[in-house]
Structures are given as C-alpha cells and as structure tokens.
Scaffold this active site. Structure first.
Site, mmCIF file in Angstrom:
data_model
loop_
_atom_site.group_PDB
_atom_site.id
_atom_site.type_symbol
_atom_site.label_atom_id
_atom_site.label_comp_id
_atom_site.label_asym_id
_atom_site.label_seq_id
_atom_site.Cartn_x
_atom_site.Cartn_y
_atom_site.Cartn_z
ATOM 1 N N CYS A 126 13.783 11.260 8.147
ATOM 2 C CA CYS A 126 13.620 10.872 9.553
ATOM 3 C C CYS A 126 14.920 11.112 10.300
ATOM 4 O O CYS A 126 14.928 11.298 11.502
ATOM 5 C CB CYS A 126 13.202 9.415 9.649
ATOM 6 S SG CYS A 126 14.331 8.346 8.779
ATOM 7 N N GLU A 182 8.997 1.383 11.778
ATOM 8 C CA GLU A 182 10.057 2.397 11.857
ATOM 9 C C GLU A 182 9.398 3.764 11.798
ATOM 10 O O GLU A 182 8.673 4.069 10.850
ATOM 11 C CB GLU A 182 11.063 2.197 10.720
ATOM 12 C CG GLU A 182 11.852 0.904 10.864
ATOM 13 C CD GLU A 182 12.438 0.729 12.257
ATOM 14 O OE1 GLU A 182 13.121 1.637 12.748
ATOM 15 O OE2 GLU A 182 12.189 -0.318 12.877
ATOM 16 N N GLU A 190 8.239 16.170 16.346
ATOM 17 C CA GLU A 190 8.796 16.023 14.992
ATOM 18 C C GLU A 190 8.059 16.986 14.060
ATOM 19 O O GLU A 190 6.823 16.984 13.999
ATOM 20 C CB GLU A 190 8.641 14.590 14.479
ATOM 21 C CG GLU A 190 9.388 14.412 13.157
ATOM 22 C CD GLU A 190 9.236 13.026 12.528
ATOM 23 O OE1 GLU A 190 8.114 12.513 12.497
ATOM 24 O OE2 GLU A 190 10.254 12.496 12.044
ATOM 25 N N LYS A 244 0.867 -1.182 0.000
ATOM 26 C CA LYS A 244 0.000 0.000 0.000
ATOM 27 C C LYS A 244 0.899 1.225 0.000
ATOM 28 O O LYS A 244 1.466 1.595 1.022
ATOM 29 C CB LYS A 244 -0.909 0.018 1.236
ATOM 30 C CG LYS A 244 -2.074 0.980 1.073
ATOM 31 C CD LYS A 244 -2.369 1.838 2.294
ATOM 32 C CE LYS A 244 -1.410 2.939 2.563
ATOM 33 N NZ LYS A 244 -1.301 4.012 1.577
HETATM 34 P P1 NAD Z 1 2.557 8.681 7.649
HETATM 35 O O1 NAD Z 1 2.609 7.987 8.952
HETATM 36 O O2 NAD Z 1 1.605 9.798 7.499
HETATM 37 O O3 NAD Z 1 2.221 7.636 6.480
HETATM 38 C C1 NAD Z 1 3.001 6.478 6.276
HETATM 39 C C2 NAD Z 1 2.179 5.473 5.503
HETATM 40 O O4 NAD Z 1 1.098 5.023 6.321
HETATM 41 C C3 NAD Z 1 1.542 6.022 4.235
HETATM 42 O O5 NAD Z 1 1.629 5.060 3.215
HETATM 43 C C4 NAD Z 1 0.102 6.226 4.652
HETATM 44 O O6 NAD Z 1 -0.805 6.170 3.577
HETATM 45 C C5 NAD Z 1 -0.102 5.052 5.584
HETATM 46 N N1 NAD Z 1 -1.237 5.126 6.511
HETATM 47 C C6 NAD Z 1 -1.815 6.205 7.060
HETATM 48 N N2 NAD Z 1 -2.823 5.813 7.887
HETATM 49 C C7 NAD Z 1 -2.852 4.460 7.869
HETATM 50 C C8 NAD Z 1 -3.652 3.468 8.511
HETATM 51 N N3 NAD Z 1 -4.629 3.771 9.361
HETATM 52 N N4 NAD Z 1 -3.421 2.170 8.251
HETATM 53 C C9 NAD Z 1 -2.431 1.812 7.401
HETATM 54 N N5 NAD Z 1 -1.658 2.711 6.760
HETATM 55 C C10 NAD Z 1 -1.860 4.020 6.993
HETATM 56 O O7 NAD Z 1 4.055 9.162 7.339
HETATM 57 P P2 NAD Z 1 4.593 9.954 6.058
HETATM 58 O O8 NAD Z 1 4.143 11.369 6.131
HETATM 59 O O9 NAD Z 1 4.332 9.189 4.824
HETATM 60 O O10 NAD Z 1 6.170 9.889 6.306
HETATM 61 C C11 NAD Z 1 6.845 10.716 7.202
HETATM 62 C C12 NAD Z 1 7.120 10.018 8.518
HETATM 63 O O11 NAD Z 1 7.865 8.835 8.282
HETATM 64 C C13 NAD Z 1 7.961 10.835 9.470
HETATM 65 O O12 NAD Z 1 7.463 10.693 10.772
HETATM 66 C C14 NAD Z 1 9.344 10.204 9.359
HETATM 67 O O13 NAD Z 1 10.176 10.396 10.477
HETATM 68 C C15 NAD Z 1 8.980 8.775 9.174
HETATM 69 N N6 NAD Z 1 10.072 8.005 8.565
HETATM 70 C C16 NAD Z 1 10.763 7.136 9.359
HETATM 71 C C17 NAD Z 1 11.834 6.415 8.839
HETATM 72 C C18 NAD Z 1 12.606 5.462 9.700
HETATM 73 O O14 NAD Z 1 13.370 4.664 9.163
HETATM 74 N N7 NAD Z 1 12.449 5.494 11.003
HETATM 75 C C19 NAD Z 1 12.184 6.578 7.501
HETATM 76 C C20 NAD Z 1 11.453 7.478 6.714
HETATM 77 C C21 NAD Z 1 10.394 8.174 7.254
#
Ligand code: NAD
Length: 521
Positions: A326, A292, A422, A211
């Site tokens: 991140c 993550e 964040e 997804k």
């Molecule tokens: P997000 O949490 O908004 O979305 C991540 C994914 O989750 C997307 O594909 C989104 O569509 C999906 N999603 C949202 N609601 C959901 C649900 N209820 N059920 C299943 N899936 C759902 O994050 P984002 O804005 O895409 O990315 C930024 C975040 O990611 C930041 O917090 C960043 O720190 C983190 N990040 C962490 C790492 C790491 O390795 N720790 C790496 C990259 C990004």
C-alpha cells in the site's frame, strides 16, 4: 508467568535478515525444503477451539507455480460464521476479565514461538504470496514487532490513568475492551497485518473472528495454531476462511459484532463501512470500523536532490514485492531540470532487477499474487502505454507464474488513469513537474493520502512538504516503504483510510473504550 510493566524490557525492533550470512542462507534453504514437503495440507476452520472441516474448499496457490497448491482450507458457510460469532461472544465473558498481564503474556509467548520458527514462516511467505527472501523476512519481523509492541502497550494502558483529583472523591479511568470483533486482513503483508490486527484486538481483551484473505489463508492458519500453543483460550480467536462477499457481509452485518478491523482495498473498505453503519435488529451499539485502505503514493524528486539516492529510493519503493505494498511508490514526480537525467539513471537501475521464482535467493521481484491481478495490472500497462512513453518493461516475464517486468512509463499527465487509480503492481508513472510548487500540487492531487517521500537537500522544501504534503506517513530522502513498528506508526488520510496508525501508541485505543468511575469517600 504474568507480565507486568516493570518486568518487560523496552521495545526494540527485530533485525531484518539480508541473507548475506551463510548460516541464514542454509537455514532458509532447509526451511524452504520443509515447507515444500508440507505443501497441499488441509486446514480446517477453528471455531471455539474445535477444528471443523467443510466440503467446500479454498485452494491457496503458489503464484510462481500456480499448479502447485500451497494448502487448502475449509470454506465457512453462513452457519459456521454464526457459530464463530457465538463462540467469540461466549469467550468474551471471561477473556475480558483476564488480567492485562496474562493477555500480554500470550502475545510475548507467541512472539517467542514466531522467532523460533522465523525461517519456516519466511519460507511459507515465499511459497504462498511470492515474496523474495528479504521481503518475506521483513514481513515476519514486523509480525514479531507487533506482538512485542502491543503486549507492552496493553500493560501501559492497564496502568492507573491520570485524572484530576477532586476532594471527597476517589476517581479513576480504566480502559475496557469492546466485545466481539471481526478482523479482515489483505494478503500482501500476509504475516504482519493479520497478526498485528488480531493481536491488538485480543490483547485489549476482545475476542475475534478472523476472516483471512483466500490468497494468504495458510499463514493465517499457522498463526491461529501458534496463538493457541502460546496459551490462548478456546473461542478467543476463531479462524473463518471463506468467501469475502458471502460470509464477509454476514459477519460484518452481524448484530453481535461490536467492531470491524479491516485492511484492504478502498472499494471493499467503503462497502464494509457502509454495511457496518446500518444497525441490525437486536444490535445495541454503533459499530466501530477501522479501515485501512489503498494508496497512490508519490515520491517527489526535487531539482536539488541527490539523484542517485532518489533513483535508488524510487526503484526500491516502486518494485519491492512487485509494487504490491500500500506504501509502494506508483508516481515519481520529478522537477524539470533533472527529469531526463533521472529517467536515464532509473532505466539503468530497473534493468538490474532480477525477476523470477522467489525460491531462488537472487530473485528481487517474484510474481504478482494471482491471475486476476496479472490481468488487471496488464490492462493498466496497456492504458499507460497510451497515456505516456514506455521507458522499460511492459510485458509478462518468463515462467509459468504470474510474472511481470518492472515497468516505467514517463511523461504521464497528473490526471491520467495510471496517475490516479491504485494499480497494486510493478508499474511506475513518472510525471514531470515545472517547479517544486507544481510537484506538491500533483502529489496531493489524488483522493488518497497514505505515504509520500521527498528527495531534496533544500531545508525550505522540507518545511513546505512538512506543512503541505497531505499523507499519513511522510519521509525525506528515503524510500516510501518499510515503516517500522514503533518508529513509524502507519496509516493514511483521505480515501486511504481511518488513519489508525498501526504500530503506534494510539492504536490499542481503537480496540478499547474508557470507563470513568468516581466514588464518594
Ligand atoms: P481486498 O479489499 O480485495 O480484500 C481485503 C480483504 O477483504 C480480504 O480478506 C477479502 O477476502 C475481504 N473481503 C472482500 N470482500 C469482502 C466483503 N464483502 N466483506 C468482508 N470482507 C471482504 O484487498 P487485497 O487485494 O487483499 O489487498 C490489497 C489492498 O489492500 C490494496 O488496496 C492495498 O493498498 C490495501 N492495503 C492497505 C494497507 C494500509 O495499511 N492502508 C496495508 C496493506 C494493504
């Protein structure tokens, strides 16, 4: 050809392009033109190898020119999600038995195809998520690295595993896959993260429902096609764009799903962890969750640091890809004796950052990802102006897109909102530390623990940080971003996640379970 351990070369990282070479520049310009010609194309779901269109659509926009649609994808319904899980379950019956060498070969062929199309993928990332050329290329290079690394890792795990000999028995331990997995990546490493998470799960013998993030759904669609071109059988990888809250909850909670591999925000990660923990009717296992999540990463600049190097490292870590990593530095913690000098030099360094449309080679900082991010970051900037002293930036930058100036706010208290939450944008909080002890306490004073860096020339301070700086990825005298596959296995502590260490030797274990067998002889 089937890969075996003795036939593959040792893993090496891809070289990241700096675009100082005329040939690379010309190739990138041609790729940008080609991607532009293909803008607005429509991408169906891929379920069981079949392409499925839906009435509801998702539009992925160019954040530098939001009126420009990069592509549109189908948007899965609940029934589509159910079909995707069913298809993945059927495909698992044979894929789990495919020899490790065959599964690894699909990854190696995918890496080769990605290498051939490297500039096109770079160009797509420029359009879809607003990366500068070098940032886009680093993302694609990391994706190639993951394919090459996890292919080799699977061959390693498929080798005979050491067990203690017992007389009269023949004992062995083999690693087998888990089952159907749901892969949910973020948009920010739009190639590397979905490709890394998906390929690790697949090479281990699992089948996947991917997804993608709606903000990076086109690059994920390209990758799904590429994996099939590389020989992946139908049903092993199903492409299911759709609303996170609608189909996300459905697939995460589905009783036939064995594991969820998530990278994204803390809020969504915790929600997924919670939902996955509740067994559903007919479910026969405890779901495994790899999550993550976010960071509030700090760079400590000690009084004895090489100041120019520290300023360079902080600026690169805070403003590379608009602070949307991140691992981005969002707190610079600076010892008092050099605090003012650091701020003067940082202000001058930040002034040299070119903000603009990332299609231009000179651009260092492009737009933030979408209107919601622009609004949220702008709100934090206003909070920050009240919580500290604005050193530079603080406004929208020119252009139709979601452009923000690189912003530095100094004299921020360690417990201030902008020092704790964040923000995921180009906003850096600078905090004054009375001593190195104080700096270490401030650095550890959030709920996160992803990356951190220390600039110092003092071995004792390095030792202190090795023992006490509680982060999954700690760096010395270098930036906090730019982890390389194999060299810097990546994943954080505390609310930053499950410390999965992507790109490391333990990562594939998350997608495997060990079966121990003993035969009387
Ligand atoms: P997000 O949490 O908004 O979305 C991540 C994914 O989750 C997307 O594909 C989104 O569509 C999906 N999603 C949202 N609601 C959901 C649900 N209820 N059920 C299943 N899936 C759902 O994050 P984002 O804005 O895409 O990315 C930024 C975040 O990611 C930041 O917090 C960043 O720190 C983190 N990040 C962490 C790492 C790491 O390795 N720790 C790496 C990259 C990004």
């Amino acid at each position: 050809m089937t890969a075996t351990m003795d036939r593959v070369t040792p893993f090496e990282n891809e070289r990241i392009k700096t675009f100082t070479d005329g040939g690379d520049v010309a190739a990138m310009e041609a790729a940008l033109a080609e991607v532009k010609r293909g803008l607005g194309r429509s991408y169906p779901l891929v379920v069981d190898g079949q392409r499925v269109q839906t009435r509801k659509r998702i539009h992925s926009r160019n954040p530098a020119v939001p009126s420009e649609i990069v592509g549109e994808t189908a948007s899965a319904s609940g029934e589509d999600a159910q079909r995707a899980v069913d298809a993945a379950e059927r495909a698992f019956a044979s894929w789990r038995l495919a020899p490790a060498g065959r599964r690894a070969s699909v990854l190696f062929r995918s890496a080769a195809l990605l290498r051939e199309r490297r500039f096109l993928y770079d160009a797509l990332l420029v359009y879809e998520v607003g990366k500068s050329w070098p940032e886009a290329d680093a993302d694609v290079a990391e994706a190639i690295d993951f394919l090459e690394f996890y292919g080799r890792e699977m061959l390693r795990y498929a080798q005979p595993q050491p067990v203690t000999p017992i007389e009269g028995e023949r004992n062995e331990l083999v690693y087998i896959p888990l089952g159907v997995g749901v892969v949910i990546p973020p948009w920010n490493f739009a190639a590397a993260i979905p490709i890394g998470m998906t390929s690790a799960a697949i090479v281990a013998g699992n089948t996947v429902v991917l997804k993608p993030s709606s903000d990076a759904a086109i690059v994920a669609a390209w990758f799904v096609d590429l994996m099939h071109e590389a020989g992946l059988p139908a049903g092993v990888l199903n492409y299911l764009p759709g609303s996170g809250s609608e189909i996300g909850d459905l697939v995460v909670g589905h009783p036939k799903v064995r594991f969820i591999s998530f990278t994204g925000s803390k809020e969504v990660g915790l929600h997924i962890n919670d939902l996955a923990a509740k067994p559903q009717r007919g479910q026969r296992w405890i779901k495994r969750v790899v999550a993550e999540m976010g960071g509030k990463d700090a760079i400590i600049v000690a009084a004895d640091a090489d100041l120019d190097a520290a300023v360079e490292g902080v600026a690169a870590s805070a403003f590379g890809f608009q602070g949307q990593k991140c691992s981005a530095c969002s707190r610079a913690i600076v010892e008092e004796p050099i605090y003012d000098a650091f701020l003067d030099k940082l202000k001058a360094r930040v002034a040299s950052i070119v903000v603009g449309d990332p299609r231009n080679r000179e651009t260092v900082m492009g737009p933030v990802i979408n209107a919601q991010a622009l609004e949220s970051i702008s709100r934090y900037i206003e909070v920050g102006k009240r919580e500290g002293r604005l050193i530079c930036g603080g406004r929208r930058a020119e252009g139709e897109g979601y452009f923000l100036e690189p912003t530095v706010i100094a004299d921020v208290a360690p417990d201030a909102t902008i020092a704790q939450e964040e923000i995921f944008g180009p906003l850096l909080a600078v905090i004054k530390a009375k001593s190195f002890d104080d700096a270490m306490t401030v650095a550890n004073g959030t709920e996160f623990g992803l990356t951190g860096s220390v600039y110092t020339t003092d071995e004792k301070k390095i030792e202190r940080a090795r023992d006490e700086f509680f982060v999954g990825n700690l760096y010395f005298n270098r930036k906090s971003t730019g982890a390389m596959v194999g060299a810097h296995p990546f994943g954080g502590f505390n609310m930053s996640g499950t410390d999965s260490k992507a790109g490391g030797r333990d990562y594939l274990l998350l997608y495997l379970q060990a079966k121990s067998m003993s035969r009387k002889v």
